[in-house]
Design a protein around this motif. Structure first.
Motif, PDB file in Angstrom:
ATOM      1  N   GLN A 159     -35.657  -4.068 -38.444  1.00 16.32           N
ATOM      2  CA  GLN A 159     -35.956  -4.681 -37.008  1.00 16.32           C
ATOM      3  C   GLN A 159     -35.996  -6.139 -37.251  1.00 16.32           C
ATOM      4  O   GLN A 159     -35.617  -6.818 -36.409  1.00 16.32           O
ATOM      5  N   ILE A 160     -36.619  -6.507 -38.256  1.00 15.35           N
ATOM      6  CA  ILE A 160     -36.890  -8.047 -38.206  1.00 15.35           C
ATOM      7  C   ILE A 160     -35.317  -8.843 -38.312  1.00 15.35           C
ATOM      8  O   ILE A 160     -35.125  -9.910 -38.167  1.00 15.35           O
ATOM      9  N   ALA A 161     -34.436  -8.183 -39.321  1.00 18.20           N
ATOM     10  CA  ALA A 161     -33.167  -8.763 -39.607  1.00 18.20           C
ATOM     11  C   ALA A 161     -32.500  -8.493 -38.347  1.00 18.20           C
ATOM     12  O   ALA A 161     -31.444  -9.516 -38.041  1.00 18.20           O
ATOM     13  N   GLU A 162     -32.729  -7.608 -37.590  1.00 15.41           N
ATOM     14  CA  GLU A 162     -31.828  -7.711 -36.411  1.00 15.41           C
ATOM     15  C   GLU A 162     -32.171  -8.601 -35.080  1.00 15.41           C
ATOM     16  O   GLU A 162     -31.574  -9.098 -34.580  1.00 15.41           O
ATOM     17  N   TRP A 163     -33.425  -8.875 -35.362  1.00 16.86           N
ATOM     18  CA  TRP A 163     -34.075  -9.984 -34.340  1.00 16.86           C
ATOM     19  C   TRP A 163     -33.460 -11.315 -34.929  1.00 16.86           C
ATOM     20  O   TRP A 163     -32.968 -12.272 -34.017  1.00 16.86           O
ATOM     21  N   ILE A 164     -33.421 -11.660 -36.296  1.00 22.84           N
ATOM     22  CA  ILE A 164     -32.824 -12.749 -36.488  1.00 22.84           C
ATOM     23  C   ILE A 164     -31.478 -12.998 -36.133  1.00 22.84           C
ATOM     24  O   ILE A 164     -30.834 -13.847 -35.724  1.00 22.84           O
ATOM     25  N   ASP A 165     -30.601 -11.919 -36.460  1.00 26.35           N
ATOM     26  CA  ASP A 165     -29.294 -11.669 -36.045  1.00 26.35           C
ATOM     27  C   ASP A 165     -28.989 -12.236 -34.458  1.00 26.35           C
ATOM     28  O   ASP A 165     -28.119 -12.694 -33.832  1.00 26.35           O
ATOM     29  N   ASN A 166     -29.812 -11.377 -33.706  1.00 20.65           N
ATOM     30  CA  ASN A 166     -29.736 -11.638 -32.287  1.00 20.65           C
ATOM     31  C   ASN A 166     -30.235 -13.071 -31.697  1.00 20.65           C
ATOM     32  O   ASN A 166     -29.407 -13.814 -31.164  1.00 20.65           O
ATOM     33  N   GLY A 167     -31.044 -13.717 -32.670  1.00 24.94           N
ATOM     34  CA  GLY A 167     -31.270 -15.148 -32.437  1.00 24.94           C
ATOM     35  C   GLY A 167     -30.240 -16.048 -32.749  1.00 24.94           C
ATOM     36  O   GLY A 167     -29.921 -16.893 -32.056  1.00 24.94           O
ATOM     37  N   LEU A 168     -29.500 -15.579 -34.018  1.00 22.29           N
ATOM     38  CA  LEU A 168     -28.305 -16.675 -34.294  1.00 22.29           C
ATOM     39  C   LEU A 168     -27.221 -16.372 -33.216  1.00 22.29           C
ATOM     40  O   LEU A 168     -26.540 -17.434 -32.947  1.00 22.29           O
ATOM     41  N   LYS A 169     -26.902 -15.120 -32.848  1.00 18.46           N
ATOM     42  CA  LYS A 169     -25.978 -14.900 -31.636  1.00 18.46           C
ATOM     43  C   LYS A 169     -26.289 -15.771 -30.580  1.00 18.46           C
ATOM     44  O   LYS A 169     -25.432 -16.251 -30.028  1.00 18.46           O
ATOM     45  N   TRP A 170     -27.445 -15.730 -30.298  1.00 17.70           N
ATOM     46  CA  TRP A 170     -27.979 -16.300 -28.970  1.00 17.70           C
ATOM     47  C   TRP A 170     -27.685 -17.984 -29.194  1.00 17.70           C
ATOM     48  O   TRP A 170     -27.169 -18.778 -28.064  1.00 17.70           O
TER      49      TRP A 170
END
Length: 439
Positions: A159-170
């Motif tokens: 979940q933490i890795a997914e949040w980081i990826d979403n932040g990078l995409k944003w």
């Protein structure tokens, strides 16, 4: 046209006899014209249009200020610098020319500010390697605690890795907007340096020739208005300078206490965090909690949960010391605003002008209240229990007037102004005794 105007004035005029009749001014049969609205509505309308005029004046002032924000900020900073440095200039003026005292005081202030920034930068540079390792360890500890801690929910690494990826995409999707905001921020920095340079330029003249500039301004006013302006100016400057110097002293004390606390707790970046606490003291109700949150995050990432808790409690105690000891001791009665007024002023300033509005709202309200307090005519104060006593006395008066209707003489007034003879029920002498019988 003249005859029509004369007819209207004659119709609206009140005869001398009508002026002597009780209630004649409000009697349509006596005055010759009928009121178009009741008295309470006319009074409400009068108060309403006056309030609208005042509101329009306030809107014009805010609009004009928004068009020259740079000038307003520069003058405000100049007044702040003047309030802080003027005691030092006055002391040095006793042994040297005032121009030289002004130059040395201003140079001392600039060197102090640059020295503080240098110390903060040096602290960050020397602690950066150790800080990065501590942050990595602290983040791993926080992640492990979230995964297997005693919380009612769990957060996994996925979940933490997914949040980081979403932040990078944003960030990638909004790169253009972020770049434009960064460019706007760079322009704001340039505007800020321009305002600072203008503020220093004005400060030099305020410190060296402030009294003569104020005298020149008073001489441009009519002689009948100078005393009022002198009173208002003295009260406003006394409050503003007291608030500014008191805030600087309190902020400096908070910074020293926070630096001592963070150093004892072993929190990295103690000096930059202490400077953040120092800056936060200038923003009422907002700055201190924001500085406390940042310090707790650093302590949490570097030393763990309990260190963050102790840092938060310690900075909260510093805030209580400031509110209950330092402010009453340093500022005294120079700034006497209720906490509710401070909260409303900060909220209104923040909604109107952001952080700048939050900083300047309290001193502006304090100065306005000080000027109003010195110019108004104040009636004797009422005790806390006097309101209840007035209510009880009014109840007693109404009860007496209901139960005993014999006590007062009612004097009717004739149209020619002569008092009418008293009726049979009114058979008392002027001194209150019974009248002599005629039989």
């Amino acid at each position: 046209m003249g005859e029509a105007a004369g007819a209207r004035s004659a119709a609206g005029a009140i005869s001398p006899a009508a002026r002597k009749v009780a209630g004649g001014r409000r009697n349509a049969a006596v005055t010759g014209h009928e009121e178009t609205a009741p008295r309470w509505l006319r009074r409400s309308a009068g108060v309403s249009w006056r309030l609208l005029v005042v509101l329009a004046a306030v809107v014009v002032v805010f609009y004009a200020t928004s068009r020259v924000t740079l000038l307003f900020v520069a003058v405000f900073l100049a007044l702040v610098f003047t309030a802080v440095l003027r005691p030092l200039v006055d002391v040095m003026d006793r042994v040297m020319p005032r121009g030289l005292a002004t130059a040395l005081s201003l140079l001392a202030g600039i060197l102090f500010f640059l020295g503080m920034l240098t110390y903060v930068g040096y602290s960050i540079a020397t602690q950066w390697d150790n800080l990065s390792k501590q942050f990595a360890t602290g983040i791993n500890q926080i992640t492990d605690y979230l995964e297997s801690g005693s919380l009612p929910f769990t957060i996994t690494n996925e979940q933490i890795a997914e949040w980081i990826d979403n932040g990078l995409k944003w960030v990638q999707e909004h790169a253009g907007d972020l770049a434009s905001q960064a460019a706007a921020s760079a322009g704001s920095v340039a505007v800020g340096f321009t305002a600072l340079a203008l503020a220093i330029f004005c400060t030099i003249f305020f410190l060296a020739r402030g009294s003569s500039m104020w005298t020149w301004f008073l001489n441009q006013l009519p002689a009948r208005n100078r005393e009022t302006w002198m009173t208002a100016g003295a009260a406003g400057w006394y409050t503003f300078s007291g608030y500014t110097r008191g805030t600087v002293i309190i902020a400096f004390t908070d910074g020293i206490l926070a630096f001592t606390l963070l150093t004892i707790m072993g929190v990295p970046l103690a000096a930059p965090l202490a400077v953040l606490v120092f800056i936060g003291a200038f923003i009422p109700l907002i700055g201190a909690p924001a500085a406390m949150v940042v310090a707790m995050i650093v302590a949490l990432a570097a030393n763990g949960l309990w260190s963050a808790v102790f840092v938060g409690v310690g900075i909260a105690l510093i805030g209580q010391l400031e509110g209950h000891v330092l402010q009453p001791l340093i500022m005294g009665k120079q700034v006497s605003l209720h906490p509710v007024v401070v909260a409303l002023a900060v909220t209104a300033g923040t909604l109107t002008a952001g952080i700048l509005g939050a900083v300047i709202s309290v001193p502006l309200v304090a100065v306005a209240w000080a000027v109003y307090s010195h110019l108004r005519t104040l009636d004797p104060p009422m005790d806390e229990g006097e309101d209840d006593a007035d209510d009880a006395r009014d109840e007693g008066v109404r009860g007496d007037s209901t139960n005993d209707s014999r006590g007062e003489r009612v004097v009717a007034t004739q149209a020619d102004g002569e008092p009418a003879p008293a009726g049979p029920a009114d058979s008392r002498t002027p001194d209150g005794g019974p009248a002599a019988s005629s039989t």
